[in-house]
Design a protein around this motif. Structure first.
Motif, PDB file in Angstrom:
ATOM      1  N   HIS A 143       0.838  -1.203   0.000  1.00  0.00           N
ATOM      2  CA  HIS A 143       0.000   0.000   0.000  1.00  0.00           C
ATOM      3  C   HIS A 143       0.873   1.253   0.000  1.00  0.00           C
ATOM      4  O   HIS A 143       0.604   2.205  -0.744  1.00  0.00           O
ATOM      5  CB  HIS A 143      -0.923  -0.005   1.217  1.00  0.00           C
ATOM      6  CG  HIS A 143      -2.206  -0.728   0.988  1.00  0.00           C
ATOM      7  ND1 HIS A 143      -3.329  -0.114   0.461  1.00  0.00           N
ATOM      8  CD2 HIS A 143      -2.552  -2.019   1.194  1.00  0.00           C
ATOM      9  CE1 HIS A 143      -4.306  -0.998   0.361  1.00  0.00           C
ATOM     10  NE2 HIS A 143      -3.864  -2.164   0.803  1.00  0.00           N
ATOM     11  N   ARG A 180      -8.575  -4.744  -3.357  1.00  0.00           N
ATOM     12  CA  ARG A 180     -10.006  -5.038  -3.359  1.00  0.00           C
ATOM     13  C   ARG A 180     -10.504  -5.178  -4.807  1.00  0.00           C
ATOM     14  O   ARG A 180     -10.277  -4.306  -5.649  1.00  0.00           O
ATOM     15  CB  ARG A 180     -10.795  -3.947  -2.651  1.00  0.00           C
ATOM     16  CG  ARG A 180     -12.286  -4.262  -2.529  1.00  0.00           C
ATOM     17  CD  ARG A 180     -13.009  -3.167  -1.747  1.00  0.00           C
ATOM     18  NE  ARG A 180     -14.429  -3.454  -1.617  1.00  0.00           N
ATOM     19  CZ  ARG A 180     -14.957  -4.191  -0.649  1.00  0.00           C
ATOM     20  NH1 ARG A 180     -14.171  -4.713   0.283  1.00  0.00           N
ATOM     21  NH2 ARG A 180     -16.255  -4.407  -0.589  1.00  0.00           N
ATOM     22  N   ASN A 223     -10.824   0.271   1.337  1.00  0.00           N
ATOM     23  CA  ASN A 223      -9.786   1.196   0.878  1.00  0.00           C
ATOM     24  C   ASN A 223      -8.525   0.481   0.397  1.00  0.00           C
ATOM     25  O   ASN A 223      -7.501   1.114   0.154  1.00  0.00           O
ATOM     26  CB  ASN A 223      -9.418   2.164   2.003  1.00  0.00           C
ATOM     27  CG  ASN A 223      -8.862   1.440   3.239  1.00  0.00           C
ATOM     28  OD1 ASN A 223      -8.994   0.221   3.356  1.00  0.00           O
ATOM     29  ND2 ASN A 223      -8.246   2.188   4.138  1.00  0.00           N
ATOM     30  N   SER A 224      -8.574  -0.831   0.249  1.00  0.00           N
ATOM     31  CA  SER A 224      -7.401  -1.603  -0.155  1.00  0.00           C
ATOM     32  C   SER A 224      -7.216  -1.559  -1.669  1.00  0.00           C
ATOM     33  O   SER A 224      -8.188  -1.657  -2.439  1.00  0.00           O
ATOM     34  CB  SER A 224      -7.542  -3.063   0.308  1.00  0.00           C
ATOM     35  OG  SER A 224      -6.496  -3.862  -0.221  1.00  0.00           O
ATOM     36  N   LYS A 258       1.051   4.003  -3.172  1.00  0.00           N
ATOM     37  CA  LYS A 258       0.381   5.257  -2.849  1.00  0.00           C
ATOM     38  C   LYS A 258       0.916   6.417  -3.687  1.00  0.00           C
ATOM     39  O   LYS A 258       2.119   6.638  -3.790  1.00  0.00           O
ATOM     40  CB  LYS A 258       0.548   5.566  -1.363  1.00  0.00           C
ATOM     41  CG  LYS A 258      -0.246   6.787  -0.911  1.00  0.00           C
ATOM     42  CD  LYS A 258      -0.089   7.020   0.578  1.00  0.00           C
ATOM     43  CE  LYS A 258      -0.887   8.237   1.026  1.00  0.00           C
ATOM     44  NZ  LYS A 258      -0.737   8.483   2.485  1.00  0.00           N
TER      45      LYS A 258
END
Length: 407
Positions: free
Chosen positions: A155, A186, A182-183, A159
Protein backbone atom coordinates in the motif's frame (compact mmCIF):
# COMPACT_ATOMS: atom_id res chain seq x y z
CA UNK A 1 -65.65 -52.52 -113.75
CA UNK A 2 -62.44 -51.90 -111.87
CA UNK A 3 -61.85 -53.28 -108.42
CA UNK A 4 -62.21 -50.52 -105.79
CA UNK A 5 -59.04 -51.65 -104.03
CA UNK A 6 -57.09 -50.88 -107.13
CA UNK A 7 -58.35 -47.25 -107.17
CA UNK A 8 -55.45 -44.82 -106.38
CA UNK A 9 -57.76 -42.29 -104.76
CA UNK A 10 -59.15 -44.86 -102.39
CA UNK A 11 -55.62 -45.95 -101.37
CA UNK A 12 -54.58 -42.36 -100.58
CA UNK A 13 -57.63 -41.81 -98.45
CA UNK A 14 -56.98 -44.98 -96.49
CA UNK A 15 -53.36 -43.96 -95.82
CA UNK A 16 -54.49 -40.50 -94.63
CA UNK A 17 -57.04 -42.00 -92.26
CA UNK A 18 -54.44 -44.37 -90.76
CA UNK A 19 -52.06 -41.50 -90.03
CA UNK A 20 -54.83 -39.43 -88.50
CA UNK A 21 -55.78 -42.32 -86.25
CA UNK A 22 -52.15 -42.69 -85.09
CA UNK A 23 -51.92 -38.96 -84.32
CA UNK A 24 -55.09 -39.19 -82.28
CA UNK A 25 -53.68 -42.08 -80.29
CA UNK A 26 -50.48 -40.14 -79.51
CA UNK A 27 -52.49 -37.09 -78.46
CA UNK A 28 -54.67 -39.23 -76.18
CA UNK A 29 -51.54 -40.76 -74.60
CA UNK A 30 -49.96 -37.34 -73.98
CA UNK A 31 -53.14 -36.04 -72.38
CA UNK A 32 -53.33 -39.18 -70.26
CA UNK A 33 -49.73 -38.82 -69.02
CA UNK A 34 -50.26 -35.12 -68.32
CA UNK A 35 -53.45 -35.79 -66.45
CA UNK A 36 -51.89 -38.59 -64.41
CA UNK A 37 -48.92 -36.40 -63.45
CA UNK A 38 -51.11 -33.47 -62.53
CA UNK A 39 -53.28 -35.74 -60.43
CA UNK A 40 -50.31 -37.10 -58.50
CA UNK A 41 -48.99 -33.59 -57.82
CA UNK A 42 -52.40 -32.37 -56.62
CA UNK A 43 -52.74 -35.45 -54.43
CA UNK A 44 -49.38 -34.86 -52.68
CA UNK A 45 -50.12 -31.16 -52.26
CA UNK A 46 -53.51 -31.85 -50.67
CA UNK A 47 -51.97 -34.44 -48.33
CA UNK A 48 -49.23 -32.00 -47.26
CA UNK A 49 -51.76 -29.23 -46.75
CA UNK A 50 -53.96 -31.55 -44.73
CA UNK A 51 -51.02 -32.58 -42.54
CA UNK A 52 -50.05 -28.96 -41.92
CA UNK A 53 -53.58 -28.08 -41.00
CA UNK A 54 -53.75 -31.01 -38.62
CA UNK A 55 -50.47 -30.00 -36.97
CA UNK A 56 -51.68 -26.42 -36.68
CA UNK A 57 -54.96 -27.58 -35.17
CA UNK A 58 -53.15 -29.92 -32.76
CA UNK A 59 -50.73 -27.16 -31.65
CA UNK A 60 -53.57 -24.76 -31.09
CA UNK A 61 -55.56 -27.38 -29.19
CA UNK A 62 -52.58 -28.24 -26.96
CA UNK A 63 -51.99 -24.59 -26.06
CA UNK A 64 -55.58 -23.91 -24.93
CA UNK A 65 -57.99 -25.73 -22.67
CA UNK A 66 -61.07 -24.50 -24.52
CA UNK A 67 -62.82 -26.26 -27.41
CA UNK A 68 -60.70 -26.05 -30.56
CA UNK A 69 -62.05 -23.80 -33.32
CA UNK A 70 -63.39 -25.38 -36.51
CA UNK A 71 -60.76 -26.31 -39.02
CA UNK A 72 -60.20 -23.59 -41.56
CA UNK A 73 -58.85 -24.01 -45.05
CA UNK A 74 -57.01 -20.70 -44.90
CA UNK A 75 -53.27 -21.16 -44.30
CA UNK A 76 -51.59 -18.65 -41.98
CA UNK A 77 -47.92 -17.74 -42.25
CA UNK A 78 -45.73 -18.10 -39.12
CA UNK A 79 -45.20 -14.85 -37.21
CA UNK A 80 -42.05 -12.91 -38.11
CA UNK A 81 -39.04 -13.40 -35.79
CA UNK A 82 -38.71 -10.85 -33.00
CA UNK A 83 -36.20 -8.03 -33.60
CA UNK A 84 -32.73 -8.59 -32.12
CA UNK A 85 -32.28 -7.12 -28.64
CA UNK A 86 -30.60 -3.76 -28.45
CA UNK A 87 -27.54 -3.66 -26.25
CA UNK A 88 -27.64 -0.67 -23.95
CA UNK A 89 -24.48 0.94 -22.63
CA UNK A 90 -24.30 2.30 -19.07
CA UNK A 91 -25.45 5.72 -20.31
CA UNK A 92 -28.57 4.02 -21.76
CA UNK A 93 -27.71 4.56 -25.43
CA UNK A 94 -27.59 1.95 -28.16
CA UNK A 95 -24.28 3.13 -29.64
CA UNK A 96 -20.99 1.66 -28.41
CA UNK A 97 -17.93 3.84 -28.81
CA UNK A 98 -14.25 3.24 -28.26
CA UNK A 99 -14.52 4.39 -24.66
CA UNK A 100 -17.16 1.76 -23.84
CA UNK A 101 -15.21 -0.91 -25.72
CA UNK A 102 -12.02 -0.26 -23.74
CA UNK A 103 -13.71 0.19 -20.37
CA UNK A 104 -12.95 -2.69 -18.02
CA UNK A 105 -15.07 -3.70 -15.02
CA UNK A 106 -13.76 -2.74 -11.60
CA UNK A 107 -14.16 -6.34 -10.41
CA UNK A 108 -11.99 -8.81 -12.35
CA UNK A 109 -14.28 -11.80 -11.85
CA UNK A 110 -15.72 -13.29 -15.07
CA UNK A 111 -17.20 -16.58 -16.26
CA UNK A 112 -14.71 -17.40 -19.05
CA UNK A 113 -12.98 -20.76 -18.80
CA UNK A 114 -9.23 -21.02 -19.43
CA UNK A 115 -9.61 -21.83 -23.13
CA UNK A 116 -11.92 -18.87 -23.69
CA UNK A 117 -9.74 -16.55 -21.60
CA UNK A 118 -6.49 -17.41 -23.40
CA UNK A 119 -8.18 -17.00 -26.79
CA UNK A 120 -9.65 -13.64 -25.82
CA UNK A 121 -6.37 -12.38 -24.39
CA UNK A 122 -4.43 -13.46 -27.50
CA UNK A 123 -6.39 -10.97 -29.63
CA UNK A 124 -4.09 -8.03 -30.18
CA UNK A 125 -4.26 -5.08 -32.60
CA UNK A 126 -1.98 -5.15 -35.63
CA UNK A 127 -1.81 -1.35 -35.66
CA UNK A 128 0.78 -0.36 -33.06
CA UNK A 129 -0.25 3.31 -32.90
CA UNK A 130 -3.20 3.57 -30.53
CA UNK A 131 -6.13 5.86 -31.46
CA UNK A 132 -6.40 7.17 -27.88
CA UNK A 133 -4.17 8.61 -25.20
CA UNK A 134 -2.67 5.68 -23.36
CA UNK A 135 -0.52 5.85 -20.25
CA UNK A 136 1.55 2.63 -20.10
CA UNK A 137 1.10 0.67 -16.89
CA UNK A 138 2.90 -2.12 -15.06
CA UNK A 139 0.79 -5.17 -14.21
CA UNK A 140 1.74 -6.48 -10.77
CA UNK A 141 0.58 -10.10 -10.62
CA UNK A 142 0.54 -11.80 -7.21
CA UNK A 143 0.50 -15.60 -7.01
CA UNK A 144 -0.71 -16.39 -3.48
CA UNK A 145 -2.36 -19.08 -1.38
CA UNK A 146 -4.65 -16.62 0.34
CA UNK A 147 -4.35 -12.86 0.86
CA UNK A 148 -1.34 -10.75 -0.02
CA UNK A 149 0.36 -11.17 3.35
CA UNK A 150 2.51 -8.05 3.10
CA UNK A 151 -0.30 -5.86 1.74
CA UNK A 152 0.33 -2.87 4.10
CA UNK A 153 3.87 -2.51 2.71
CA UNK A 154 2.61 -2.65 -0.88
CA UNK A 155 0.00 0.00 0.00
CA UNK A 156 2.80 2.40 0.85
CA UNK A 157 4.64 1.43 -2.34
CA UNK A 158 1.64 2.11 -4.61
CA UNK A 159 0.38 5.26 -2.85
CA UNK A 160 0.35 8.32 -5.09
CA UNK A 161 0.90 6.43 -8.35
CA UNK A 162 -2.67 5.65 -9.36
CA UNK A 163 -3.10 5.15 -13.11
CA UNK A 164 0.42 3.79 -13.58
CA UNK A 165 -0.17 0.25 -12.34
CA UNK A 166 -2.67 -2.62 -12.38
CA UNK A 167 -2.98 -5.36 -9.75
CA UNK A 168 -4.01 -9.00 -10.27
CA UNK A 169 -4.20 -11.65 -7.55
CA UNK A 170 -4.43 -15.41 -8.15
CA UNK A 171 -5.27 -17.07 -4.83
CA UNK A 172 -6.56 -20.48 -3.84
CA UNK A 173 -10.24 -20.76 -4.89
CA UNK A 174 -11.17 -21.73 -1.32
CA UNK A 175 -10.05 -18.31 -0.08
CA UNK A 176 -13.12 -16.07 0.20
CA UNK A 177 -12.00 -13.33 2.57
CA UNK A 178 -12.84 -9.85 1.31
CA UNK A 179 -10.38 -6.97 1.26
CA UNK A 180 -11.04 -3.68 3.09
CA UNK A 181 -12.87 -1.04 1.09
CA UNK A 182 -9.79 1.20 0.88
CA UNK A 183 -7.40 -1.60 -0.16
CA UNK A 184 -5.68 -1.48 -3.56
CA UNK A 185 -6.22 -5.26 -3.67
CA UNK A 186 -10.01 -5.04 -3.36
CA UNK A 187 -11.73 -6.51 -6.42
CA UNK A 188 -8.38 -7.48 -7.97
CA UNK A 189 -8.74 -11.23 -7.49
CA UNK A 190 -9.10 -13.16 -10.76
CA UNK A 191 -11.01 -16.45 -11.26
CA UNK A 192 -8.56 -19.08 -10.02
CA UNK A 193 -8.02 -22.79 -9.65
CA UNK A 194 -6.22 -24.84 -7.04
CA UNK A 195 -2.47 -24.73 -7.50
CA UNK A 196 0.07 -27.33 -6.44
CA UNK A 197 3.39 -25.56 -6.12
CA UNK A 198 5.97 -26.95 -8.56
CA UNK A 199 3.29 -28.73 -10.61
CA UNK A 200 2.35 -27.88 -14.19
CA UNK A 201 -0.83 -26.18 -12.94
CA UNK A 202 1.47 -23.53 -11.46
CA UNK A 203 2.27 -22.58 -15.06
CA UNK A 204 -1.43 -22.59 -15.83
CA UNK A 205 -1.94 -20.10 -12.98
CA UNK A 206 0.84 -17.87 -14.34
CA UNK A 207 -0.69 -17.96 -17.83
CA UNK A 208 -4.08 -17.19 -16.29
CA UNK A 209 -2.63 -14.11 -14.58
CA UNK A 210 -0.97 -12.97 -17.79
CA UNK A 211 -4.15 -13.47 -19.81
CA UNK A 212 -6.25 -11.40 -17.42
CA UNK A 213 -3.65 -8.65 -17.38
CA UNK A 214 -3.44 -8.61 -21.19
CA UNK A 215 -7.13 -7.69 -21.42
CA UNK A 216 -6.09 -4.18 -20.39
CA UNK A 217 -4.36 -2.60 -23.41
CA UNK A 218 -2.55 -0.13 -21.15
CA UNK A 219 -0.52 -2.85 -19.44
CA UNK A 220 2.91 -2.93 -21.07
CA UNK A 221 5.13 -4.68 -18.51
CA UNK A 222 4.16 -7.72 -16.45
CA UNK A 223 5.75 -8.69 -13.12
CA UNK A 224 5.05 -12.00 -11.36
CA UNK A 225 5.37 -11.78 -7.57
CA UNK A 226 4.74 -14.15 -4.68
CA UNK A 227 2.96 -13.42 -1.44
CA UNK A 228 6.42 -13.21 0.21
CA UNK A 229 7.87 -10.57 -2.14
CA UNK A 230 8.80 -7.00 -1.23
CA UNK A 231 9.91 -4.09 -3.46
CA UNK A 232 13.48 -2.86 -2.99
CA UNK A 233 12.97 0.59 -4.52
CA UNK A 234 10.17 3.13 -4.70
CA UNK A 235 7.55 2.98 -7.42
CA UNK A 236 9.06 5.73 -9.59
CA UNK A 237 12.44 4.00 -9.77
CA UNK A 238 10.97 0.61 -10.69
CA UNK A 239 8.55 2.14 -13.21
CA UNK A 240 11.31 4.08 -14.94
CA UNK A 241 13.67 1.08 -15.05
CA UNK A 242 11.11 -1.30 -16.57
CA UNK A 243 9.59 1.14 -19.05
CA UNK A 244 13.02 2.06 -20.40
CA UNK A 245 14.19 -1.54 -20.68
CA UNK A 246 14.25 -3.30 -24.04
CA UNK A 247 14.87 -6.71 -22.45
CA UNK A 248 12.75 -9.31 -20.69
CA UNK A 249 13.83 -10.80 -17.39
CA UNK A 250 13.29 -14.55 -17.44
CA UNK A 251 16.08 -16.42 -15.70
CA UNK A 252 17.40 -19.29 -17.85
CA UNK A 253 20.56 -21.36 -17.61
CA UNK A 254 21.81 -24.82 -18.56
CA UNK A 255 22.40 -26.87 -15.40
CA UNK A 256 23.90 -30.39 -15.53
CA UNK A 257 23.03 -32.81 -12.78
CA UNK A 258 19.88 -34.27 -11.23
CA UNK A 259 18.08 -30.95 -10.51
CA UNK A 260 18.81 -29.57 -13.98
CA UNK A 261 19.18 -31.82 -17.01
CA UNK A 262 18.25 -34.78 -14.80
CA UNK A 263 14.63 -33.59 -14.82
CA UNK A 264 14.39 -33.79 -18.61
CA UNK A 265 12.07 -36.47 -20.02
CA UNK A 266 13.33 -37.98 -23.29
CA UNK A 267 9.71 -38.31 -24.48
CA UNK A 268 9.69 -34.53 -24.90
CA UNK A 269 11.79 -34.94 -28.04
CA UNK A 270 11.99 -34.05 -30.78
CA UNK A 271 9.92 -30.95 -29.90
CA UNK A 272 12.18 -30.23 -26.90
CA UNK A 273 15.63 -31.81 -26.78
CA UNK A 274 18.08 -32.11 -23.90
CA UNK A 275 20.11 -29.32 -25.54
CA UNK A 276 17.05 -27.05 -25.31
CA UNK A 277 16.37 -27.81 -21.64
CA UNK A 278 16.80 -24.83 -19.28
CA UNK A 279 16.26 -24.08 -15.59
CA UNK A 280 15.50 -20.82 -13.81
CA UNK A 281 13.38 -18.88 -11.36
CA UNK A 282 9.64 -18.69 -11.99
CA UNK A 283 9.50 -15.04 -10.87
CA UNK A 284 9.73 -13.09 -14.11
CA UNK A 285 9.27 -9.67 -15.66
CA UNK A 286 8.35 -9.37 -19.33
CA UNK A 287 6.93 -6.98 -21.90
CA UNK A 288 3.61 -7.24 -23.71
CA UNK A 289 4.99 -8.91 -26.85
CA UNK A 290 6.52 -11.81 -24.91
CA UNK A 291 3.46 -12.10 -22.64
CA UNK A 292 1.28 -12.60 -25.72
CA UNK A 293 3.60 -15.33 -26.97
CA UNK A 294 3.50 -17.14 -23.62
CA UNK A 295 -0.31 -17.28 -23.36
CA UNK A 296 -0.59 -18.24 -27.06
CA UNK A 297 1.86 -21.15 -26.86
CA UNK A 298 0.20 -24.52 -27.37
CA UNK A 299 3.04 -26.50 -28.92
CA UNK A 300 5.59 -26.47 -26.09
CA UNK A 301 3.16 -26.10 -23.20
CA UNK A 302 1.30 -29.25 -24.27
CA UNK A 303 4.60 -31.18 -24.12
CA UNK A 304 5.16 -29.99 -20.54
CA UNK A 305 1.57 -30.91 -19.62
CA UNK A 306 2.12 -34.42 -20.89
CA UNK A 307 5.65 -35.24 -19.75
CA UNK A 308 6.78 -32.81 -17.01
CA UNK A 309 5.47 -34.60 -13.93
CA UNK A 310 6.72 -35.77 -10.58
CA UNK A 311 10.08 -34.21 -9.81
CA UNK A 312 10.16 -32.25 -13.07
CA UNK A 313 8.92 -28.96 -11.45
CA UNK A 314 7.45 -27.28 -14.51
CA UNK A 315 7.52 -23.82 -12.92
CA UNK A 316 11.35 -23.92 -12.93
CA UNK A 317 11.70 -25.17 -16.51
CA UNK A 318 8.82 -24.22 -18.81
CA UNK A 319 9.43 -20.48 -19.22
CA UNK A 320 13.25 -20.75 -19.23
CA UNK A 321 13.08 -23.46 -21.90
CA UNK A 322 10.34 -21.87 -24.02
CA UNK A 323 11.82 -18.36 -23.99
CA UNK A 324 15.36 -19.64 -24.70
CA UNK A 325 14.17 -21.71 -27.65
CA UNK A 326 11.95 -19.08 -29.26
CA UNK A 327 12.91 -15.61 -28.03
CA UNK A 328 16.46 -15.73 -26.70
CA UNK A 329 17.32 -12.42 -28.38
CA UNK A 330 14.60 -10.71 -26.32
CA UNK A 331 15.71 -12.13 -22.97
CA UNK A 332 18.35 -11.08 -20.44
CA UNK A 333 18.52 -14.59 -18.93
CA UNK A 334 18.29 -13.15 -15.41
CA UNK A 335 15.62 -12.47 -12.82
CA UNK A 336 14.91 -9.19 -11.02
CA UNK A 337 13.81 -10.98 -7.82
CA UNK A 338 16.52 -11.67 -5.23
CA UNK A 339 16.48 -14.82 -3.06
CA UNK A 340 18.96 -16.30 -0.63
CA UNK A 341 20.22 -19.77 -1.59
CA UNK A 342 23.27 -19.64 0.67
CA UNK A 343 21.90 -22.17 3.18
CA UNK A 344 21.36 -24.83 0.52
CA UNK A 345 18.38 -27.10 0.15
CA UNK A 346 15.48 -27.14 -2.31
CA UNK A 347 13.98 -23.86 -1.01
CA UNK A 348 15.46 -20.40 -0.43
CA UNK A 349 15.85 -18.93 3.05
CA UNK A 350 12.96 -17.25 4.81
CA UNK A 351 13.34 -13.92 6.58
CA UNK A 352 11.55 -13.54 9.91
CA UNK A 353 11.17 -10.47 12.08
CA UNK A 354 14.65 -10.45 13.58
CA UNK A 355 16.29 -10.88 10.16
CA UNK A 356 14.95 -7.58 8.88
CA UNK A 357 17.45 -4.83 9.60
CA UNK A 358 18.48 -1.58 8.00
CA UNK A 359 21.74 -3.21 6.98
CA UNK A 360 19.97 -6.09 5.18
CA UNK A 361 17.73 -3.78 3.17
CA UNK A 362 20.65 -1.55 2.21
CA UNK A 363 22.67 -4.57 1.15
CA UNK A 364 19.88 -5.84 -1.12
CA UNK A 365 19.57 -2.40 -2.71
CA UNK A 366 23.29 -1.90 -3.19
CA UNK A 367 23.94 -4.97 -5.35
CA UNK A 368 25.39 -3.09 -8.30
CA UNK A 369 27.96 -5.28 -10.00
CA UNK A 370 25.66 -7.49 -12.06
CA UNK A 371 26.73 -8.55 -15.52
CA UNK A 372 24.63 -10.38 -18.12
CA UNK A 373 24.97 -10.96 -21.85
CA UNK A 374 28.20 -9.00 -21.74
CA UNK A 375 26.48 -5.94 -20.27
CA UNK A 376 26.78 -4.52 -16.77
CA UNK A 377 24.06 -2.78 -14.78
CA UNK A 378 23.90 -0.71 -11.62
CA UNK A 379 20.56 -2.30 -10.64
CA UNK A 380 20.68 -6.01 -9.97
CA UNK A 381 17.32 -6.61 -8.33
CA UNK A 382 14.04 -4.73 -7.99
CA UNK A 383 12.29 -7.19 -5.64
CA UNK A 384 13.26 -9.71 -2.96
CA UNK A 385 11.77 -12.74 -1.18
CA UNK A 386 10.96 -14.71 1.06
CA UNK A 387 9.71 -12.44 3.85
CA UNK A 388 7.23 -13.83 6.39
CA UNK A 389 4.24 -11.91 7.83
CA UNK A 390 6.14 -11.73 11.14
CA UNK A 391 8.64 -9.43 9.42
CA UNK A 392 5.96 -6.94 8.40
CA UNK A 393 6.23 -4.60 11.38
CA UNK A 394 9.96 -4.06 10.85
CA UNK A 395 9.50 -3.70 7.11
CA UNK A 396 6.92 -0.98 7.73
CA UNK A 397 9.33 0.74 10.11
CA UNK A 398 12.47 0.65 7.94
CA UNK A 399 11.44 0.26 4.30
CA UNK A 400 9.59 3.54 3.62
CA UNK A 401 12.61 5.58 4.73
CA UNK A 402 15.29 3.43 3.10
CA UNK A 403 13.37 2.83 -0.13
CA UNK A 404 12.07 6.40 -0.23
CA UNK A 405 8.42 5.57 -0.72
CA UNK A 406 6.01 8.35 -1.82
CA UNK A 407 8.74 10.15 -3.73
Amino acid sequence: MKNQYQNPLFSSTKLFNARLHLANLISYFIFFVFGLTFGIIISFYLKDMSLNLQVTQFSFSASTSSTPPPLSLSLSLPPPPPPPPTTKTPNNTARIGLKQYLQLPEDLMHDMNDKELLWRASLTPKIHEYPFNRVPKIAFMFLTRGPVLLAPLWHKFFKGHEGLYSIYVHSDPSFNQSEPANSVFRGRRIPSKEVEWGNVNMIEAERRLLANALLDFSNQRFVLLSEACIPLFNFSTIYSYLMNSTQNFVEAYDLPGPVGQGRYNRHMGPTITIQDWRKGSQWFEMDRDLALEVISDEKYFSVFQKYCKGSCYADEHYLPTFVSMRFSEMNSNRTLTWVDWSKGGPHPSKFIRTDVTVELLKKLRSESNCEYNGNSTNVCYLFARKFTPHALDRLLRFAPRIMQFNR
